[in-house]
Write an enzyme that holds these catalytic residues in place. Structure first.
Site, PDB file in Angstrom:
ATOM      1  N   ASN A 151      11.406  73.826  -9.032  1.00 22.23           N
ATOM      2  CA  ASN A 151      10.067  73.978  -8.439  1.00 22.23           C
ATOM      3  C   ASN A 151       9.362  75.148  -9.105  1.00 22.23           C
ATOM      4  O   ASN A 151      10.011  76.023  -9.681  1.00 22.23           O
ATOM      5  CB  ASN A 151      10.181  74.254  -6.927  1.00 22.23           C
ATOM      6  CG  ASN A 151      11.041  75.466  -6.638  1.00 22.23           C
ATOM      7  OD1 ASN A 151      12.271  75.385  -6.659  1.00 22.23           O
ATOM      8  ND2 ASN A 151      10.403  76.590  -6.389  1.00 22.23           N
ATOM      9  N   HIS A 183      12.372  72.818   0.591  1.00 25.30           N
ATOM     10  CA  HIS A 183      13.741  72.577   0.105  1.00 25.30           C
ATOM     11  C   HIS A 183      13.909  71.127  -0.365  1.00 25.30           C
ATOM     12  O   HIS A 183      14.604  70.853  -1.339  1.00 25.30           O
ATOM     13  CB  HIS A 183      14.764  72.916   1.195  1.00 25.30           C
ATOM     14  CG  HIS A 183      16.183  72.705   0.760  1.00 25.30           C
ATOM     15  ND1 HIS A 183      16.772  73.448  -0.241  1.00 25.30           N
ATOM     16  CD2 HIS A 183      17.132  71.805   1.168  1.00 25.30           C
ATOM     17  CE1 HIS A 183      18.018  73.023  -0.430  1.00 25.30           C
ATOM     18  NE2 HIS A 183      18.256  72.030   0.412  1.00 25.30           N
ATOM     19  N   HIS A 196      26.130  70.755  -1.146  1.00 18.95           N
ATOM     20  CA  HIS A 196      27.334  71.429  -1.629  1.00 18.95           C
ATOM     21  C   HIS A 196      28.536  70.775  -0.939  1.00 18.95           C
ATOM     22  O   HIS A 196      28.697  70.898   0.265  1.00 18.95           O
ATOM     23  CB  HIS A 196      27.313  72.921  -1.273  1.00 18.95           C
ATOM     24  CG  HIS A 196      26.342  73.729  -2.079  1.00 18.95           C
ATOM     25  ND1 HIS A 196      26.746  74.615  -3.041  1.00 18.95           N
ATOM     26  CD2 HIS A 196      25.003  73.764  -2.066  1.00 18.95           C
ATOM     27  CE1 HIS A 196      25.677  75.169  -3.593  1.00 18.95           C
ATOM     28  NE2 HIS A 196      24.619  74.684  -3.015  1.00 18.95           N
ATOM     29  N   MET A 229      18.861  82.360  -5.583  1.00 19.76           N
ATOM     30  CA  MET A 229      19.603  83.063  -4.522  1.00 19.76           C
ATOM     31  C   MET A 229      21.110  83.084  -4.767  1.00 19.76           C
ATOM     32  O   MET A 229      21.892  83.216  -3.819  1.00 19.76           O
ATOM     33  CB  MET A 229      19.307  82.398  -3.173  1.00 19.76           C
ATOM     34  CG  MET A 229      17.835  82.326  -2.837  1.00 19.76           C
ATOM     35  SD  MET A 229      17.567  81.374  -1.341  1.00 19.76           S
ATOM     36  CE  MET A 229      15.775  81.165  -1.377  1.00 19.76           C
ATOM     37  N   SER A 230      21.521  82.926  -6.006  1.00 21.02           N
ATOM     38  CA  SER A 230      22.966  82.903  -6.282  1.00 21.02           C
ATOM     39  C   SER A 230      23.243  83.570  -7.624  1.00 21.02           C
ATOM     40  O   SER A 230      22.450  84.373  -8.094  1.00 21.02           O
ATOM     41  CB  SER A 230      23.461  81.451  -6.297  1.00 21.02           C
ATOM     42  OG  SER A 230      22.904  80.751  -7.390  1.00 21.02           O
ATOM     43  N   HIS A 267      27.090  81.494  -0.614  1.00 24.57           N
ATOM     44  CA  HIS A 267      25.911  82.347  -0.802  1.00 24.57           C
ATOM     45  C   HIS A 267      25.975  83.535   0.148  1.00 24.57           C
ATOM     46  O   HIS A 267      26.504  83.438   1.257  1.00 24.57           O
ATOM     47  CB  HIS A 267      24.625  81.569  -0.508  1.00 24.57           C
ATOM     48  CG  HIS A 267      24.420  80.374  -1.374  1.00 24.57           C
ATOM     49  ND1 HIS A 267      24.947  79.146  -1.068  1.00 24.57           N
ATOM     50  CD2 HIS A 267      23.746  80.214  -2.539  1.00 24.57           C
ATOM     51  CE1 HIS A 267      24.614  78.270  -2.006  1.00 24.57           C
ATOM     52  NE2 HIS A 267      23.888  78.896  -2.912  1.00 24.57           N
ATOM     53  N   SER A 274      23.463  73.673  -6.270  1.00 23.49           N
ATOM     54  CA  SER A 274      22.824  72.682  -5.395  1.00 23.49           C
ATOM     55  C   SER A 274      22.508  71.385  -6.130  1.00 23.49           C
ATOM     56  O   SER A 274      21.767  71.391  -7.106  1.00 23.49           O
ATOM     57  CB  SER A 274      21.481  73.218  -4.873  1.00 23.49           C
ATOM     58  OG  SER A 274      21.685  74.305  -4.052  1.00 23.49           O
ATOM     59  N   ALA A 311      20.192  75.979  -8.996  1.00 23.44           N
ATOM     60  CA  ALA A 311      18.815  75.518  -8.888  1.00 23.44           C
ATOM     61  C   ALA A 311      17.968  76.779  -8.753  1.00 23.44           C
ATOM     62  O   ALA A 311      18.357  77.708  -8.052  1.00 23.44           O
ATOM     63  CB  ALA A 311      18.655  74.636  -7.662  1.00 23.44           C
ATOM     64  N   TYR A 332      23.352  84.610   1.601  1.00 20.86           N
ATOM     65  CA  TYR A 332      22.437  84.333   2.720  1.00 20.86           C
ATOM     66  C   TYR A 332      23.103  83.526   3.842  1.00 20.86           C
ATOM     67  O   TYR A 332      22.575  83.451   4.952  1.00 20.86           O
ATOM     68  CB  TYR A 332      21.143  83.638   2.245  1.00 20.86           C
ATOM     69  CG  TYR A 332      21.311  82.249   1.682  1.00 20.86           C
ATOM     70  CD1 TYR A 332      21.617  81.156   2.485  1.00 20.86           C
ATOM     71  CD2 TYR A 332      21.124  82.013   0.326  1.00 20.86           C
ATOM     72  CE1 TYR A 332      21.761  79.888   1.967  1.00 20.86           C
ATOM     73  CE2 TYR A 332      21.261  80.756  -0.214  1.00 20.86           C
ATOM     74  CZ  TYR A 332      21.582  79.690   0.611  1.00 20.86           C
ATOM     75  OH  TYR A 332      21.725  78.440   0.084  1.00 20.86           O
ATOM     76  N   GLU A 333      24.261  82.942   3.554  1.00 23.63           N
ATOM     77  CA  GLU A 333      24.985  82.221   4.610  1.00 23.63           C
ATOM     78  C   GLU A 333      25.736  83.189   5.525  1.00 23.63           C
ATOM     79  O   GLU A 333      26.351  82.777   6.509  1.00 23.63           O
ATOM     80  CB  GLU A 333      25.991  81.241   3.991  1.00 23.63           C
ATOM     81  CG  GLU A 333      25.341  80.116   3.211  1.00 23.63           C
ATOM     82  CD  GLU A 333      26.362  79.304   2.425  1.00 23.63           C
ATOM     83  OE1 GLU A 333      26.884  78.339   2.987  1.00 23.63           O
ATOM     84  OE2 GLU A 333      26.631  79.644   1.257  1.00 23.63           O
TER      85      GLU A 333
HETATM   86  N1  HPA Z   1      13.229  80.686  -5.058  1.00 25.30           N
HETATM   87  C1  HPA Z   1      14.501  81.067  -4.825  1.00 25.30           C
HETATM   88  N2  HPA Z   1      15.525  80.249  -4.949  1.00 25.30           N
HETATM   89  C2  HPA Z   1      15.289  78.992  -5.335  1.00 25.30           C
HETATM   90  C3  HPA Z   1      13.993  78.529  -5.595  1.00 25.30           C
HETATM   91  C4  HPA Z   1      12.906  79.425  -5.445  1.00 25.30           C
HETATM   92  O1  HPA Z   1      11.736  79.092  -5.668  1.00 25.30           O
HETATM   93  N3  HPA Z   1      14.102  77.210  -5.956  1.00 25.30           N
HETATM   94  C5  HPA Z   1      15.436  76.913  -5.925  1.00 25.30           C
HETATM   95  N4  HPA Z   1      16.153  77.981  -5.555  1.00 25.30           N
END
Ligand code: HPA
Length: 269
Positions: free
Chosen positions: A233, A244, A61, A209-210, A83, A30, A113, A85-86
């Site tokens: 973050n 996000h 992306h 998540m990847s 991903h 990302s 990320a 989740y998609e």
């Molecule tokens: N959690 C999961 N996936 C992420 C996060 C998070 O805090 N930040 C960026 N991708």
């Protein structure tokens, strides 16, 4: 068509477009896809035009495959990944790794990320190991014997010599590079504060998540791996709310250091 047949079809398609013997695969997470714009003598192919290839649906992306030279190495870069989740099956998520191996790549640089558990926003974290908390494994099903063993070893999935090189290069560039364990979840909901406390106890330093499915398939194929998380973050519970947009904003701040680091490391791998 079997998975192996699909890989061969896609390999033949890409070779027909002049994509030959890349040395390194690059997965740009990302907001980190800009690096692909620096690839010289580039062959650029839209994901939509590649047979058996998934489609990118996430903002940030681009959905392009970029082949060419970066830091004097021949690379095949993914601007945007798939991903779980998609709604993509893991076969689709990890298909590019299979194709990279089939085309002749020896190494993979995988980036993402991630939320920081041990580190704050703006950190670049070298991944030294992962915890697969997705409840899934991309190798379930018939084993691709041509690629690797039924029960692949994961002890050194994040190649030690690549990590040493990355630290040496970071030091030379004066870029701060931390190191830690990435815990992979499915998303798309961010974690609860209780989950993050649990993950800390489990030994995780960052959450995302990847990456985990891709690295499992890379390890299965014998691809060497360098993994870098851009911590965008604080993970849940360290702050009042997770957005996000904040992830995108922090990525913009660290991407210059990220690009310099990846380019310099690539020259030395
Ligand atoms: N959690 C999961 N996936 C992420 C996060 C998070 O805090 N930040 C960026 N991708």
């Amino acid at each position: 068509m079997s998975l192996l047949e699909k890989i061969r079809v896609t390999q033949a398609f890409l070779e027909s477009k002049g994509i030959e013997k890349p040395e390194f695969g690059l997965i740009l997470g990302s907001g980190l896809g800009e690096l692909a714009e620096e690839i010289e003598d580039a062959v650029v192919i839209d994901y939509a035009d590649i047979p058996n290839w998934g489609q990118s649906t996430v903002v940030g992306h681009a959905g392009k495959l970029v082949y060419g030279k970066l830091s004097g190495r021949i690379v095949l870069a993914l601007q945007g990944r798939f991903h779980f989740y998609e709604g993509n099956p893991l076969e689709v998520v990890t298909f590019p790794i299979r194709v990279m191996k089939a085309l002749g790549c020896e190494g993979l640089i995988v980036t993402n990320a991630a939320g920081g558990i041990s580190f704050g926003p703006g950190t670049l974290m070298l991944i030294n190991d992962h915890i697969n908390l997705t409840g899934q494994n991309p190798l379930i099903g018939e084993n691709l014997d041509e690629f690797g063993a039924r029960f692949p070893d994961m002890s050194h999935a994040y190649t030690p010599i690549y990590r040493e090189t990355a630290h040496a290069v970071a030091q030379k560039l004066d870029v701060k590079l931390d190191e830690g364990v990435y815990i992979g979840v499915t998303g798309p909901s961010y974690e609860t504060p209780a989950e993050i406390r649990a993950f800390k106890t489990l030994g995780a330093d960052a959450v995302g998540m990847s990456t985990v499915p891709e690295v499992i398939v890379a390890a299965h194929s014998g691809l060497k791996v360098l993994g870098i998380s851009a911590i965008t973050n604080h993970a849940a519970g360290f702050q009042s709310e997770l957005k996000h947009e904040e992830v995108v904003e922090v990525t913009n701040q660290i991407k210059e250091n990220f690009k310099e680091l990846v380019k310099a490391v690539l020259a030395k791998l």
